[in-house]
Each structure stands twice: as structure tokens, then as C-alpha cells.
Design a protein around this motif. Structure first.
Motif, PDB file in Angstrom:
ATOM      1  N   VAL A   1       0.857  -1.174   0.000  1.00 34.89           N
ATOM      2  CA  VAL A   1       0.000   0.000   0.000  1.00 34.89           C
ATOM      3  C   VAL A   1       0.898   1.231   0.000  1.00 34.89           C
ATOM      4  CG1 VAL A   1      -1.708   1.283   1.296  1.00 34.89           C
ATOM      5  CG2 VAL A   1      -1.822  -1.191   1.237  1.00 34.89           C
ATOM      6  N   LEU A   2       0.642   2.134  -0.928  1.00 37.32           N
ATOM      7  CA  LEU A   2       1.417   3.367  -1.010  1.00 37.32           C
ATOM      8  C   LEU A   2       0.724   4.478  -0.234  1.00 37.32           C
ATOM      9  CD1 LEU A   2       2.307   3.364  -4.802  1.00 37.32           C
ATOM     10  CD2 LEU A   2       3.728   2.658  -2.889  1.00 37.32           C
ATOM     11  N   PRO A   3       1.512   5.425   0.301  1.00 35.55           N
ATOM     12  CA  PRO A   3       0.885   6.550   1.000  1.00 35.55           C
ATOM     13  C   PRO A   3       0.188   7.487   0.006  1.00 35.55           C
ATOM     14  CG  PRO A   3       3.264   6.848   0.874  1.00 35.55           C
ATOM     15  CD  PRO A   3       2.968   5.480   0.331  1.00 35.55           C
ATOM     16  N   ALA A   4      -0.812   8.189   0.495  1.00 34.81           N
ATOM     17  CA  ALA A   4      -1.515   9.172  -0.330  1.00 34.81           C
ATOM     18  C   ALA A   4      -0.582  10.348  -0.633  1.00 34.81           C
ATOM     19  CB  ALA A   4      -2.759   9.671   0.388  1.00 34.81           C
ATOM     20  N   PHE A   5      -0.881  11.068  -1.709  1.00 35.37           N
ATOM     21  CA  PHE A   5      -0.072  12.235  -2.039  1.00 35.37           C
ATOM     22  C   PHE A   5      -0.951  13.293  -2.705  1.00 35.37           C
ATOM     23  CE2 PHE A   5       0.172   9.619  -5.847  1.00 35.37           C
ATOM     24  CZ  PHE A   5       0.009  10.522  -6.862  1.00 35.37           C
ATOM     25  N   THR A   6      -0.474  14.528  -2.651  1.00 33.99           N
ATOM     26  CA  THR A   6      -1.120  15.637  -3.346  1.00 33.99           C
ATOM     27  C   THR A   6      -0.067  16.287  -4.220  1.00 33.99           C
ATOM     28  OG1 THR A   6      -2.632  16.010  -1.508  1.00 33.99           O
ATOM     29  CG2 THR A   6      -2.339  17.816  -3.067  1.00 33.99           C
ATOM     30  N   ARG A   7      -0.401  16.481  -5.477  1.00 30.07           N
ATOM     31  CA  ARG A   7       0.516  17.112  -6.425  1.00 30.07           C
ATOM     32  C   ARG A   7      -0.171  18.351  -6.979  1.00 30.07           C
ATOM     33  NH1 ARG A   7       2.145  14.289 -12.012  1.00 30.07           N
ATOM     34  NH2 ARG A   7       0.395  15.523 -12.733  1.00 30.07           N
ATOM     35  N   VAL A   8       0.547  19.473  -7.033  1.00 29.77           N
ATOM     36  CA  VAL A   8      -0.009  20.722  -7.538  1.00 29.77           C
ATOM     37  C   VAL A   8       0.504  20.941  -8.954  1.00 29.77           C
ATOM     38  CG1 VAL A   8      -0.139  23.214  -7.186  1.00 29.77           C
ATOM     39  CG2 VAL A   8      -0.112  21.687  -5.208  1.00 29.77           C
TER      40      VAL A   8
ATOM     41  N   ALA B   1       2.474   1.360  -8.217  1.00 26.69           N
ATOM     42  CA  ALA B   1       3.221   0.172  -7.817  1.00 26.69           C
ATOM     43  C   ALA B   1       2.554  -1.038  -8.456  1.00 26.69           C
ATOM     44  CB  ALA B   1       3.245   0.026  -6.311  1.00 26.69           C
ATOM     45  N   TYR B   2       3.361  -1.920  -9.028  1.00 25.57           N
ATOM     46  CA  TYR B   2       2.837  -3.121  -9.669  1.00 25.57           C
ATOM     47  C   TYR B   2       3.037  -4.358  -8.799  1.00 25.57           C
ATOM     48  CZ  TYR B   2       2.569   0.033 -13.549  1.00 25.57           C
ATOM     49  OH  TYR B   2       2.271   1.108 -14.338  1.00 25.57           O
ATOM     50  N   ASN B   3       4.004  -4.301  -7.887  1.00 22.62           N
ATOM     51  CA  ASN B   3       4.230  -5.338  -6.878  1.00 22.62           C
ATOM     52  C   ASN B   3       5.246  -4.770  -5.900  1.00 22.62           C
ATOM     53  OD1 ASN B   3       6.829  -5.766  -7.984  1.00 22.62           O
ATOM     54  ND2 ASN B   3       5.998  -7.214  -9.458  1.00 22.62           N
ATOM     55  N   ASP B   4       5.774  -5.565  -5.014  1.00 24.19           N
ATOM     56  CA  ASP B   4       6.728  -5.057  -4.018  1.00 24.19           C
ATOM     57  C   ASP B   4       8.055  -4.617  -4.632  1.00 24.19           C
ATOM     58  OD1 ASP B   4       4.896  -5.492  -2.054  1.00 24.19           O
ATOM     59  OD2 ASP B   4       5.762  -7.376  -1.379  1.00 24.19           O
ATOM     60  N   ASN B   5       8.361  -5.091  -5.819  1.00 23.91           N
ATOM     61  CA  ASN B   5       9.653  -4.796  -6.432  1.00 23.91           C
ATOM     62  C   ASN B   5       9.587  -3.777  -7.555  1.00 23.91           C
ATOM     63  OD1 ASN B   5      10.931  -6.730  -4.794  1.00 23.91           O
ATOM     64  ND2 ASN B   5      10.258  -8.355  -6.174  1.00 23.91           N
ATOM     65  N   ASN B   6       8.421  -3.276  -7.875  1.00 27.39           N
ATOM     66  CA  ASN B   6       8.285  -2.358  -8.999  1.00 27.39           C
ATOM     67  C   ASN B   6       7.447  -1.158  -8.577  1.00 27.39           C
ATOM     68  OD1 ASN B   6       8.338  -1.228 -11.493  1.00 27.39           O
ATOM     69  ND2 ASN B   6       7.190  -2.844 -12.537  1.00 27.39           N
ATOM     70  N   VAL B   7       8.065  -0.284  -7.791  1.00 27.88           N
ATOM     71  CA  VAL B   7       7.408   0.924  -7.296  1.00 27.88           C
ATOM     72  C   VAL B   7       7.950   2.100  -8.096  1.00 27.88           C
ATOM     73  CG1 VAL B   7       7.024   2.388  -5.286  1.00 27.88           C
ATOM     74  CG2 VAL B   7       7.173  -0.086  -5.003  1.00 27.88           C
ATOM     75  N   MET B   8       7.038   2.884  -8.706  1.00 25.18           N
ATOM     76  CA  MET B   8       7.431   3.990  -9.582  1.00 25.18           C
ATOM     77  C   MET B   8       7.385   5.323  -8.839  1.00 25.18           C
ATOM     78  SD  MET B   8       7.990   2.397 -12.386  1.00 25.18           S
ATOM     79  CE  MET B   8       8.114   3.717 -13.532  1.00 25.18           C
ATOM     80  N   PRO B   9       8.521   6.013  -8.691  1.00 25.20           N
ATOM     81  CA  PRO B   9       8.486   7.336  -8.070  1.00 25.20           C
ATOM     82  C   PRO B   9       7.863   8.350  -9.036  1.00 25.20           C
ATOM     83  CG  PRO B   9      10.690   6.839  -8.826  1.00 25.20           C
ATOM     84  CD  PRO B   9       9.867   5.607  -9.050  1.00 25.20           C
ATOM     85  N   GLY B  10       7.269   9.391  -8.476  1.00 27.55           N
ATOM     86  CA  GLY B  10       6.686  10.441  -9.304  1.00 27.55           C
ATOM     87  C   GLY B  10       7.760  11.343  -9.890  1.00 27.55           C
ATOM     88  N   ALA B  11       7.431  12.002 -10.968  1.00 25.30           N
ATOM     89  CA  ALA B  11       8.378  12.897 -11.645  1.00 25.30           C
ATOM     90  C   ALA B  11       8.592  14.171 -10.827  1.00 25.30           C
ATOM     91  CB  ALA B  11       7.852  13.258 -13.024  1.00 25.30           C
TER      92      ALA B  11
END
Length: 60
Positions: free
Chosen positions: A1-8, A38-48
């Protein structure tokens, strides 16, 4: 589970002449650190990081 985020994001539109328009988009204006997906525990994509894009449109 990823944490929530807000992007402006922001956009500005300009009409330079009756036939030419310009646009500027800025994504992640406050340079937040987040995970976009995130697609699984090993493939988490950081935001730009902060990204800017400019567009010019010409109508004939």
C-alpha cells in the motif's frame, strides 16, 4: 500500500495573435516526493520532479 499524495499542477494560456496561441504547463509545482504507482513489491514507480512544458499552436 502506497501513501496518499497531493501534487499541484498549473497551466497558463496566452493568445499572442488571432492565429497563434501559447500554453505553459508545470507539473508537480511544489516538487513533492511521491510514488505514482506500484505493480508489486519490487516495482514501485516514483513520481516525476517539477516538469515544465511549453506549446505553441498556429491556426490557419
Amino acid at each position: 500500500v502506497l501513501p496518499a499524495f497531493t501534487r499541484v499542477d498549473a497551466a497558463a494560456f496566452f493568445k499572442l495573435t488571432p492565429h497563434i496561441e501559447a500554453q505553459i504547463n508545470v507539473e508537480n509545482l511544489l516538487d513533492s516526493n511521491y510514488f505514482s504507482s506500484a505493480y508489486n513489491d519490487n516495482n514501485v514507480m516514483p513520481g516525476a520532479p517539477t516538469t515544465a512544458r511549453a506549446t505553441i499552436r498556429v491556426n490557419f
